[in-house]
Design an enzyme around this catalytic site. Structure first.
Site, PDB file in Angstrom:
ATOM      1  CB  CYS A 102      22.095   1.420 -11.807  1.00 60.98           C
ATOM      2  SG  CYS A 102      21.508  -0.418 -11.170  1.00 60.98           S
ATOM      3  CG  ASP A 147      23.877  -7.182 -13.996  1.00 61.62           C
ATOM      4  OD1 ASP A 147      24.551  -6.617 -14.560  1.00 61.62           O
ATOM      5  OD2 ASP A 147      22.725  -7.256 -14.534  1.00 61.62           O
ATOM      6  CB  CYS A 162      25.124  -0.159  -8.590  1.00 58.63           C
ATOM      7  SG  CYS A 162      23.748  -1.278  -8.534  1.00 58.63           S
ATOM      8  CE  LYS A 202      23.949  -3.042  -2.328  1.00 63.95           C
ATOM      9  NZ  LYS A 202      23.005  -3.796  -2.898  1.00 63.95           N
ATOM     10  CD  GLU A 256      -1.461  -2.363   1.890  1.00 63.84           C
ATOM     11  OE1 GLU A 256      -0.344  -2.702   1.944  1.00 63.84           O
ATOM     12  OE2 GLU A 256      -2.456  -3.021   2.349  1.00 63.84           O
ATOM     13  CG  HIS A 306      18.804   4.761  -7.977  1.00 63.26           C
ATOM     14  ND1 HIS A 306      19.917   4.359  -8.490  1.00 63.26           N
ATOM     15  CD2 HIS A 306      18.029   3.734  -7.809  1.00 63.26           C
ATOM     16  CE1 HIS A 306      20.142   3.129  -8.494  1.00 63.26           C
ATOM     17  NE2 HIS A 306      19.058   2.603  -7.938  1.00 63.26           N
ATOM     18  CD  GLU A 350      18.245  -6.493 -17.490  1.00 68.48           C
ATOM     19  OE1 GLU A 350      17.348  -6.712 -16.387  1.00 68.48           O
ATOM     20  OE2 GLU A 350      19.221  -6.155 -17.487  1.00 68.48           O
TER      21      GLU A 350
HETATM   22  N1  GLN Z   1      20.921  -5.590 -15.504  1.00 69.65           N
HETATM   23  C1  GLN Z   1      20.162  -4.988 -14.425  1.00 69.65           C
HETATM   24  C2  GLN Z   1      19.215  -3.889 -14.911  1.00 69.65           C
HETATM   25  O1  GLN Z   1      19.960  -3.229 -15.796  1.00 69.65           O
HETATM   26  C3  GLN Z   1      21.164  -4.626 -13.175  1.00 69.65           C
HETATM   27  C4  GLN Z   1      20.502  -3.946 -12.000  1.00 69.65           C
HETATM   28  C5  GLN Z   1      21.191  -3.890 -10.980  1.00 69.65           C
HETATM   29  O2  GLN Z   1      22.463  -3.672 -11.068  1.00 69.65           O
HETATM   30  N2  GLN Z   1      20.669  -3.690  -9.911  1.00 69.65           N
HETATM   31  O3  GLN Z   1      18.516  -3.605 -14.288  1.00 69.65           O
HETATM   32 ZN    ZN Z   2      22.919  -1.536 -10.674  1.00 71.20          ZN
END
Ligand code: GLN
Ligand code: ZN
Length: 762
Positions: free
Chosen positions: A733, A606, A650, A115, A17, A701, A491
């Protein structure tokens, strides 16, 4: 009876939610009031669920709209000046500007994100200048505490402690926040503690997770005076000092010096801490919170073992001084098994999510001082463990045999990098400063609908295949048109980079609703690894060879690495993690070879979670790095010299593991760098990276579209420590969380920046 205590509860909601409402608010589709009301509803619902599970001391203040570290900084007025134009520390626009940045020409970049210890949760790194004036800038915690009390919840306020807050923060120039700020920060904490005491709180939890790591002595030395000052201000409200994720180690010696009312220990990660502390001697009045139920994994607790631990503490200090608790906040596990209708019943009987874990905590408390109950609890737990140990679904002898037969050569490429580099350059014919992306392209609503219908069985396999192929064709065309050098397929078929493989590998189960927050509104559904891992058939070859068939430019095959799959799954607890990781590596090795055979000239594996798996204690790191590197190499060494192996990482500090990253021996690695101002590059001043590398030139991001000069500047910065012949140009990323309207111009600007520099260097 001992007292059942919880340290923190998941925030996102059983049906996500919070995610939905946050995203609606960001889109302008929901008001701030509506967002706050969702927060209130979720808090109340979660408090009630904890009470229902039998918890007698319920955390309040663990909820957050985005991140609790940012909340704590904002609560004490640590909001960098540049965000003031979006409002005060308690205002949503200023808060989200710090968390996510603001798009548009007059926008602003967000604060750095990284992180949370060794978890896949990401926190916003507070930025605290030397001259910050701290204050109790927001009454949020007081209000939430009142809110809970008004509902009759046995509430206990929770917040991040001052030393951890400072230790996890940065100065504007990127260095660690100086300890000297503590003197100015403490009065604000004191004011809050006094106010909470006045409201009737008799226990306040201060989280100091930095205590469970290698702590510089000067930081450790600040604990006794700081906590003396805090305890004094708290008056009637005693302090529960909570640390988790590792052993307190040498910091145990500090405990007798702290005037705290209670101490929480993570006895899942560090069972030895209880005995060590008791031997050291605990102050007469100190209560202990025993974290015996794993807050980081989904297996049912070995209640016999947990109960023995609880019983030993009760014997030493008496039940009125004992709390039983999960090892850490339950932020890291899904909310409830109740949402799992499709799980195999046998597997399900092995599992406990947040609510079930709290029930275990309660059961343990009830069994204290009740021998019959204790006996029944032990027996029940033994039966369950035996059933799991003897279940045929766990073992695959052929996988174990294959592992046995591995030799050192299996983890080595045919030739060393310089030789491979020549072969790859011939085969790929790339320009200087080649441009590429990290793999995913935006996940449109249409695409999500397509996958959801496919999963529900509402779509024929042909219609699904056609839909995904259309998306692949669209992004391949787009990349060609933008002028990228190494393309990706986007993807489109993947809901998630780990779950996608978890769905296809044997030994894995996926959940229906097992969401865990990764950052902000972003959640993941970690698969559960319950048995030996095997690959029944190729997992990505169809989509990738289709993508390659559409273009003359090289398409990068795209896989998730063994360490990341392990790290972002709930791993089995009945064998060492390294064994599970090696099994995953072998399954991926087969996939890599199949991709090579299908004509893919570049393959990316990755490993964004490679750094996350690094143990918090220095003493355990070497061992981890050895097996993690070996697993990556096992997965990637089965190909010929002319096949270019990429990797990607990343959201972490990489400087301290840069040598291990080099040992992966990937031909090319892309690494997040832009949000930390290319701080990564410092590592290359001391260590010259042997292979090719692409430090990310823009932060994906944030919705912000960076311009070409900005990225050109980043590249120039990179060129100061990385030779042009080794430098790649790519975002930080994958692009899946962005929209095409943001991605398209950003990539055009990126290609333009690369071209300009290329021309200049030539
Ligand atoms: N190959 C993934 C993507 O492009 C890598 C994602 C990641 O590093 N978290 O979404
Ligand atoms: Zn990444």
């Amino acid at each position: 009876m001992a007292t059942a205590l919880n340290l923190g509860f998941p925030r996102i909601g059983a049906n996500r939610e919070l995610k939905r409402q946050l995203e609606a608010y960001w889109r302008g589709g929901a008001s701030g009031e509506a967002l706050l009301a969702t927060g209130r509803d979720l808090r109340l619902r979660h408090w009630q669920a904890q009470v229902r599970a039998g918890i007698a001391s319920v955390p309040v203040g663990d909820f957050s709209l985005y991140d609790h570290v940012l909340d704590t900084a904002a609560m004490f007025g640590a909001v960098p000046e540049r965000y003031h134009r979006y409002g005060g520390p308690g205002d949503l626009p200023a808060y989200f500007a710090m968390a996510r940045g603001v798009g548009g020409a007059s926008g602003i970049a967000p604060l750095e994100m990284t992180k949370w210890f060794d978890t896949n949760y990401h926190y916003i790194v507070p930025e605290i200048p030397q001259d910050t004036v701290f204050s109790l800038a927001s009454p949020r915690l007081l209000e939430e505490y009142r809110e809970a009390r008004a509902e009759g919840i046995p509430a206990r306020p929770v917040l991040l402690g001052p030393l951890s807050l400072l230790h996890l923060s940065r100065t504007p120039s990127g260095g660690p926040a100086p300890l000297s700020l503590l003197r100015r920060l403490l009065p604000a904490y004191q004011q809050l503690l006094a106010a909470l005491a006045k409201e009737g709180a008799d226990l306040v939890q201060l989280d100091e997770p930095i205590l469970s790591g290698d702590l510089p002595p000067e930081v450790a030395g600040e604990f006794p005076p700081a906590y003396a000052a805090l305890a004094e201000a708290a008056g009637g409200a005693g302090i529960l000092l909570a640390s988790y994720f590792e052993s307190l180690g040498e910091q145990l010696a500090l405990i007798p010096k702290l005037p705290i009312k209670a101490l929480h220990l993570d006895l899942v990660r560090a069972p030895q801490d209880l005995g060590d502390l008791l031997r050291l001697g605990v102050p007469e009045s100190l209560r202990l919170s025993l974290g015996v139920v794993d807050g980081r994994n989904v297996w049912r607790t070995d209640l016999r073992k947990a109960f023995d631990t609880v019983a030993s503490a009760v014997q030493a200090i008496g039940d009125e001084r004992v709390y039983v608790a999960p090892s850490c906040s339950l932020l890291h596990v899904p909310i409830s098994l109740a949402g799992e209708r499709d799980l195999d019943p046998e597997l399900r009987s092995w599992l406990a999510f947040a609510e079930e874990k709290l029930a275990e905590v309660h059961e343990l408390c009830l069994a204290v001082g009740d021998p019959d109950r204790a006996q029944a609890l032990r027996r029940g737990s033994d039966d369950l463990r035996q059933a799991r140990a003897s279940s045929p679904r766990r073992a695959r002898p052929e996988v174990q045999a294959r592992l046995q037969a591995l030799t050192a050569a299996d983890a080595r490429r045919e030739s060393p990098y310089p030789k491979r580099q020549v072969r790859q350059a011939e085969r790929l014919g790339l320009p200087l400063l080649p441009t590429t992306t990290i793999g995913s392209f935006p996940q449109t609503d249409e695409l999500r609908r397509l996958r959801a219908e496919h999963r529900r069985g509402a779509l024929s396999p042909e219609a699904y295949e056609e839909g995904v192929r259309a998306e692949i064709a669209k992004v391949v065309r787009l990349q060609e048109e933008i002028g990228l050098d190494v393309l990706v397929h986007g993807e489109a078929e993947r809901n998630d980079m780990v779950e996608y493989f978890g769905e296809q590998l044997d030994g894995f189960a996926v959940t229906h609703q097992g969401w865990v927050q990764s950052y902000g509104s972003r959640c993941v559904k970690p698969p559960i690894i319950y048995g030996d891992v095997a690959r029944p058939q190729a997992m990505t070859v169809g989509w990738l060879s289709y993508a390659q068939s559409l273009t003359d430019r090289p398409v990068k095959g795209m896989l998730t690495g063994p360490v990341t799959i392990l790290q972002w799954s709930f791993a089995r607890d009945d064998q060492p993690r390294r064994e599970t990781c090696r099994q995953i590596a072998l399954a991926l090795r087969d996939e890599v070879q199949d991709l090579e055979a299908a004509g893919l000239k570049a393959i990316q594996i990755d490993e964004p979670a490679f750094r996350e798996g690094l143990p918090l204690r220095q003493s355990e790191r070497e061992d981890y790095l050895l097996w993690a590197v070996e697993c990556f190499r096992l997965a990637t060494s089965g190909v010929g010299d002319a096949t270019q192996i990429h990797s990607h990482m990343c959201y972490s500090e990489f400087n301290d593991i840069i040598e291990a990253i080099a040992q992966l021996d990937a031909d090319v690695i892309s690494i997040e760098a832009s949000r930390s101002g290319m701080a990564l590059l410092q590592a290359f001043q001391a260590f010259s990276y042997p292979n090719e590398i692409g430090p990310g030139v823009y932060d994906i991001h944030s919705p912000r579209v960076p311009n070409a000069p900005e990225m050109e500047a980043q590249l120039r910065e990179a060129l100061r420590s990385i030779p042009a012949a080794q430098l790649w140009v790519n975002p930080d990323c994958g692009l899946k969380t962005r929209r095409f309207e943001e991605v398209e111009p950003s990539l055009r600007h990126m290609v333009e920046a690369a071209r300009r520099l290329r021309a200049e260097i030539a």
